[in-house]
Write a protein that holds these residues in place. Structure first.
Motif, mmCIF file in Angstrom:
data_model
loop_
_atom_site.group_PDB
_atom_site.id
_atom_site.type_symbol
_atom_site.label_atom_id
_atom_site.label_comp_id
_atom_site.label_asym_id
_atom_site.label_seq_id
_atom_site.Cartn_x
_atom_site.Cartn_y
_atom_site.Cartn_z
ATOM 1 N N THR A 1 -58.056 -1.977 71.764
ATOM 2 C CA THR A 1 -57.043 -1.816 72.799
ATOM 3 C C THR A 1 -57.410 -2.622 74.043
ATOM 4 O OG1 THR A 1 -58.103 0.093 73.827
ATOM 5 C CG2 THR A 1 -56.592 0.529 71.986
ATOM 6 N N GLY A 2 -56.449 -2.768 74.927
ATOM 7 C CA GLY A 2 -56.725 -3.454 76.184
ATOM 8 C C GLY A 2 -57.785 -2.738 76.991
ATOM 9 N N ALA A 3 -57.753 -1.412 76.964
ATOM 10 C CA ALA A 3 -58.749 -0.633 77.699
ATOM 11 C C ALA A 3 -60.150 -0.878 77.166
ATOM 12 C CB ALA A 3 -58.401 0.849 77.634
ATOM 13 N N GLN A 4 -60.277 -0.946 75.840
ATOM 14 C CA GLN A 4 -61.590 -1.215 75.249
ATOM 15 C C GLN A 4 -62.073 -2.619 75.590
ATOM 16 O OE1 GLN A 4 -60.354 -0.317 71.230
ATOM 17 N NE2 GLN A 4 -61.469 1.639 71.210
ATOM 18 N N ALA A 5 -61.159 -3.580 75.536
ATOM 19 C CA ALA A 5 -61.524 -4.957 75.875
ATOM 20 C C ALA A 5 -61.958 -5.060 77.333
ATOM 21 C CB ALA A 5 -60.352 -5.891 75.603
ATOM 22 N N LEU A 6 -61.246 -4.348 78.191
ATOM 23 C CA LEU A 6 -61.596 -4.360 79.613
ATOM 24 C C LEU A 6 -62.972 -3.752 79.830
ATOM 25 C CD1 LEU A 6 -60.775 -4.882 82.558
ATOM 26 C CD2 LEU A 6 -59.720 -2.606 82.563
ATOM 27 N N SER A 7 -63.253 -2.645 79.180
ATOM 28 C CA SER A 7 -64.550 -1.983 79.331
ATOM 29 C C SER A 7 -65.688 -2.906 78.905
ATOM 30 C CB SER A 7 -64.574 -0.695 78.516
ATOM 31 O OG SER A 7 -65.828 -0.059 78.614
ATOM 32 N N ARG A 8 -65.497 -3.601 77.789
ATOM 33 C CA ARG A 8 -66.539 -4.513 77.317
ATOM 34 C C ARG A 8 -66.724 -5.683 78.286
ATOM 35 N NH1 ARG A 8 -65.854 -5.037 70.709
ATOM 36 N NH2 ARG A 8 -65.872 -2.791 70.267
ATOM 37 N N ALA A 9 -65.621 -6.188 78.809
ATOM 38 C CA ALA A 9 -65.716 -7.306 79.751
ATOM 39 C C ALA A 9 -66.455 -6.902 81.016
ATOM 40 C CB ALA A 9 -64.318 -7.818 80.081
ATOM 41 N N ARG B 1 -49.446 -5.412 86.448
ATOM 42 C CA ARG B 1 -48.889 -4.762 85.261
ATOM 43 C C ARG B 1 -49.957 -4.378 84.246
ATOM 44 N NH1 ARG B 1 -45.975 -7.039 81.765
ATOM 45 N NH2 ARG B 1 -44.868 -5.109 81.226
ATOM 46 N N LEU B 2 -51.210 -4.703 84.533
ATOM 47 C CA LEU B 2 -52.258 -4.519 83.534
ATOM 48 C C LEU B 2 -52.399 -3.064 83.098
ATOM 49 C CD1 LEU B 2 -54.420 -5.963 81.906
ATOM 50 C CD2 LEU B 2 -56.016 -5.572 83.788
ATOM 51 N N THR B 3 -52.359 -2.147 84.028
ATOM 52 C CA THR B 3 -52.540 -0.729 83.700
ATOM 53 C C THR B 3 -51.522 -0.257 82.667
ATOM 54 O OG1 THR B 3 -53.439 -0.301 85.912
ATOM 55 C CG2 THR B 3 -52.656 1.595 84.659
ATOM 56 N N PRO C 1 -53.296 0.744 77.113
ATOM 57 C CA PRO C 1 -53.376 1.548 75.881
ATOM 58 C C PRO C 1 -52.983 0.775 74.625
ATOM 59 C CG PRO C 1 -52.186 2.707 77.621
ATOM 60 C CD PRO C 1 -52.299 1.286 78.045
ATOM 61 N N ASP C 2 -52.326 -0.386 74.767
ATOM 62 C CA ASP C 2 -51.822 -1.131 73.616
ATOM 63 C C ASP C 2 -52.936 -1.928 72.945
ATOM 64 O OD1 ASP C 2 -49.362 -0.168 74.401
ATOM 65 O OD2 ASP C 2 -48.819 -2.020 75.470
ATOM 66 N N ASN C 3 -52.754 -2.227 71.669
ATOM 67 C CA ASN C 3 -53.690 -3.085 70.958
ATOM 68 C C ASN C 3 -53.585 -4.516 71.478
ATOM 69 O OD1 ASN C 3 -54.807 -1.147 69.219
ATOM 70 N ND2 ASN C 3 -53.072 -1.333 67.806
ATOM 71 N N MET C 4 -54.705 -5.206 71.498
ATOM 72 C CA MET C 4 -54.730 -6.599 71.931
ATOM 73 C C MET C 4 -53.994 -7.470 70.914
ATOM 74 S SD MET C 4 -56.596 -7.058 74.806
ATOM 75 C CE MET C 4 -57.571 -8.571 74.755
ATOM 76 N N PRO C 5 -53.231 -8.474 71.359
ATOM 77 C CA PRO C 5 -52.577 -9.398 70.429
ATOM 78 C C PRO C 5 -53.617 -10.183 69.630
ATOM 79 C CG PRO C 5 -51.664 -9.588 72.652
ATOM 80 C CD PRO C 5 -52.898 -8.755 72.765
ATOM 81 N N PRO C 6 -53.235 -10.754 68.511
ATOM 82 C CA PRO C 6 -54.176 -11.540 67.699
ATOM 83 C C PRO C 6 -54.811 -12.672 68.503
ATOM 84 C CG PRO C 6 -52.159 -11.125 66.477
ATOM 85 C CD PRO C 6 -51.909 -10.650 67.871
ATOM 86 N N GLY C 7 -56.115 -12.760 68.452
ATOM 87 C CA GLY C 7 -56.847 -13.825 69.130
ATOM 88 C C GLY C 7 -57.129 -13.574 70.591
ATOM 89 N N ALA C 8 -56.491 -12.560 71.185
ATOM 90 C CA ALA C 8 -56.648 -12.332 72.620
ATOM 91 C C ALA C 8 -58.066 -11.898 72.969
ATOM 92 C CB ALA C 8 -55.646 -11.296 73.109
ATOM 93 N N ALA C 9 -58.671 -11.054 72.137
ATOM 94 C CA ALA C 9 -60.030 -10.593 72.420
ATOM 95 C C ALA C 9 -61.008 -11.754 72.427
ATOM 96 C CB ALA C 9 -60.451 -9.546 71.387
ATOM 97 N N GLU C 10 -60.817 -12.697 71.505
ATOM 98 C CA GLU C 10 -61.696 -13.872 71.455
ATOM 99 C C GLU C 10 -61.502 -14.752 72.687
ATOM 100 O OE1 GLU C 10 -59.808 -12.784 69.019
ATOM 101 O OE2 GLU C 10 -61.319 -12.093 67.580
#
Length: 282
Positions: free
Chosen positions: A2-10, A40-42, A46-55
């Motif tokens: 999710t975006g929240a998980q990606a943000l936490s890792r970043a 608008r980030l907040t 909760p949504d899943n990251m789009p394909p390739g976005a995490a990378e």
């Protein structure tokens, strides 16, 4: 993820790299990766990251950990309520430079000159705030002038602005006169450069230091600007916090009057201004 998980890792990666304010930078990089406004980030966390976005986010975070400025990663920087294109060819606009904008707007002007315009953020902001004005920006760097022109075009200012390549006033016609001349010249002394933040290594050195005492641009600008000022025209320059006395002396030697030092929001000396006497012959 999710975006929240990606943000936490970043945030964790940036914090481990001792990046100042890692949460702010992580949010800006995530918003850029997702192609949305930071405000608008907040809503999408909760949504899943789009394909390739995490990378893509991971690659940006790695570059930030290497102390590359966020503006270089996103390609833009907010300044006085507007977004400006920023690249490694121009100085990253700083919040303290908005002090120069505020002081310039305390009196009307119709003809404006910005010396060492860089990204054009000062020139374009003042013209955007004053619809009846026109302006000229000079810079030694052709690459910087290209960025300044792009910013002027994005803001719909292309018909009211022109850019000339040259050092300070060398590119200005001898007959040109201006109501207001502004500049944020390189004011860091060469001896101070090694102690600055690592991010500055990614910005053009020529925009940061004069390779001397940090005062050479002020000597030139003060000596040459008077002949290009209209009667009662104003000269305003951004300064380093300890340079006020020296720069005021340069202004006085040039014959300017009503010389003042203006402080930024942190109470540090940030701008020196002076006015051309209506009785000055040149």
């Amino acid at each position: 993820m999710t975006g929240a998980q990606a943000l936490s890792r970043a945030v964790a990666r940036l914090k481990a790299a001792a990046i100042p304010d890692p949460s702010r930078d992580a949010r800006r990089l995530l918003a850029h990766t997702l192609g949305i406004a930071p405000g608008r980030l907040t809503l999408v966390l909760p949504d899943n990251m789009p394909p390739g976005a995490a990378e893509r986010l991971g690659a940006l975070v790695a570059r930030r950990c290497a102390r590359e400025p966020v503006s270089h990663l996103t390609g833009s920087r907010a300044f006085y309520g507007r977004e400006f294109i920023v690249t490694p060819e121009v100085l990253d606009p700083r919040p303290e430079t908005e002090t120069l904008i505020e002081q310039a707007l305390t009196a009307p002007f119709t003809r404006l000159l910005d010396l060492g315009t860089g990204s054009g953020c000062i020139l374009c902001t003042l013209l955007a705030e004053c619809p009846g004005a026109s302006g000229t920006g000079t810079d030694l760097s052709a690459a910087a002038l290209e960025i300044a022109l792009r910013n002027a075009q994005r803001l719909g200012l292309a018909k009211r602005v022109r850019f000339e390549q040259g050092a300070w006033l060398e590119a200005v016609s001898p007959d040109d006169r201006f109501d207001l001349i502004v500049s944020n010249p390189p004011y860091i002394a060469a001896a101070e450069m090694p102690g600055l933040a690592p991010e500055l290594a990614h910005e053009p050195r020529i925009a940061l230091t004069d390779e001397g005492d940090g005062l050479s641009a002020y000597r030139i600008i003060a000596a040459q600007a008077v002949r290009h000022l209209a009667p009662r025209g104003r000269l305003m320059v951004e300064i380093g916090p300890t340079q006020g006395d020296r720069v005021r002396a340069f202004f006085a030697q040039a014959g300017l009057e009503m010389i003042e030092t203006h402080t930024d929001l942190d109470g540090r000396n940030r701008v020196v201004s002076g006015v051309k006497s209506p009785h000055t012959l040149c």
